[in-house]
Design a protein around this motif. Sequence first.
Motif, PDB file in Angstrom:
ATOM      1  N   LEU A  14      44.033  46.517  35.327  1.00  0.00           N
ATOM      2  CA  LEU A  14      44.488  47.050  34.042  1.00  0.00           C
ATOM      3  C   LEU A  14      43.684  48.288  33.603  1.00  0.00           C
ATOM      4  O   LEU A  14      44.261  49.245  33.092  1.00  0.00           O
ATOM      5  N   ASP A  15      42.366  48.266  33.826  1.00  0.00           N
ATOM      6  CA  ASP A  15      41.538  49.425  33.441  1.00  0.00           C
ATOM      7  C   ASP A  15      41.986  50.686  34.173  1.00  0.00           C
ATOM      8  O   ASP A  15      42.142  51.751  33.575  1.00  0.00           O
ATOM      9  N   LYS A  16      42.202  50.527  35.458  1.00  0.00           N
ATOM     10  CA  LYS A  16      42.605  51.652  36.292  1.00  0.00           C
ATOM     11  C   LYS A  16      43.983  52.175  35.846  1.00  0.00           C
ATOM     12  O   LYS A  16      44.188  53.376  35.681  1.00  0.00           O
ATOM     13  N   ALA A  17      44.927  51.248  35.644  1.00  0.00           N
ATOM     14  CA  ALA A  17      46.287  51.638  35.262  1.00  0.00           C
ATOM     15  C   ALA A  17      46.304  52.265  33.865  1.00  0.00           C
ATOM     16  O   ALA A  17      47.048  53.213  33.612  1.00  0.00           O
ATOM     17  N   GLU A  18      45.458  51.769  32.964  1.00  0.00           N
ATOM     18  CA  GLU A  18      45.378  52.373  31.619  1.00  0.00           C
ATOM     19  C   GLU A  18      44.914  53.821  31.717  1.00  0.00           C
ATOM     20  O   GLU A  18      45.418  54.690  31.013  1.00  0.00           O
ATOM     21  N   ALA A  19      43.935  54.066  32.581  1.00  0.00           N
ATOM     22  CA  ALA A  19      43.435  55.439  32.745  1.00  0.00           C
ATOM     23  C   ALA A  19      44.554  56.337  33.287  1.00  0.00           C
ATOM     24  O   ALA A  19      44.750  57.464  32.812  1.00  0.00           O
ATOM     25  N   ILE A  20      45.314  55.816  34.245  1.00  0.00           N
ATOM     26  CA  ILE A  20      46.408  56.596  34.839  1.00  0.00           C
ATOM     27  C   ILE A  20      47.480  56.911  33.795  1.00  0.00           C
ATOM     28  O   ILE A  20      47.893  58.064  33.633  1.00  0.00           O
ATOM     29  N   TYR A  21      47.916  55.887  33.050  1.00  0.00           N
ATOM     30  CA  TYR A  21      49.003  56.110  32.081  1.00  0.00           C
ATOM     31  C   TYR A  21      48.547  56.882  30.846  1.00  0.00           C
ATOM     32  O   TYR A  21      49.345  57.591  30.237  1.00  0.00           O
ATOM     33  N   SER A  22      47.263  56.782  30.492  1.00  0.00           N
ATOM     34  CA  SER A  22      46.740  57.645  29.426  1.00  0.00           C
ATOM     35  C   SER A  22      46.846  59.100  29.843  1.00  0.00           C
ATOM     36  O   SER A  22      47.186  59.969  29.039  1.00  0.00           O
ATOM     37  N   ALA A  23      46.530  59.348  31.113  1.00  0.00           N
ATOM     38  CA  ALA A  23      46.586  60.722  31.620  1.00  0.00           C
ATOM     39  C   ALA A  23      48.028  61.222  31.684  1.00  0.00           C
ATOM     40  O   ALA A  23      48.321  62.344  31.279  1.00  0.00           O
ATOM     41  N   ILE A  24      48.940  60.380  32.150  1.00  0.00           N
ATOM     42  CA  ILE A  24      50.339  60.801  32.271  1.00  0.00           C
ATOM     43  C   ILE A  24      50.948  61.051  30.891  1.00  0.00           C
ATOM     44  O   ILE A  24      51.595  62.071  30.656  1.00  0.00           O
TER      45      ILE A  24
END
Length: 133
Positions: A14-24
């Motif tokens: 979840l941490d990794k995916a949150e960082a990705i979707y925050s960026a997108i």
Amino acid sequence: MQKIEHIGIAVKDLDKAEAIYSAILNTPSYKREIVESEKVITSFFQNGPNKIELLAATDEESVIHTFITKNGEGIHHIAFAVEDIYKEMERLQLAGFTLLNEKPKRGADNKLICFLHPRDASGVLIELCQEIN
Ligand code: ZN
């Protein structure tokens, strides 16, 4: 069926995916919420009138764990906002769709939810969701 309310994405980390979707999406997640009954932790992003819901398993018995084991990470479901979930469930059942739960259940983000079987919807898991007032 008012609009696409959110798209649910199954993720491992979840941490990794949150960082990705925050960026997108260029915006941070506005909330994390555990749904005990589903053994998932969710994270929500607003995108205009729609949302992205990231879902990670909290337990190996979680449906998200099963989904990722079978399919890997990716789109898990599409959720449509409805005004009256009981009415929509009745309408869809009469039209021959299989409801995965007989009664609406409590979902994340203050919603009553119900799922339709993906085999009736071209392989896509469909969620109906109604805001709880
Ligand atoms: Zn959802």
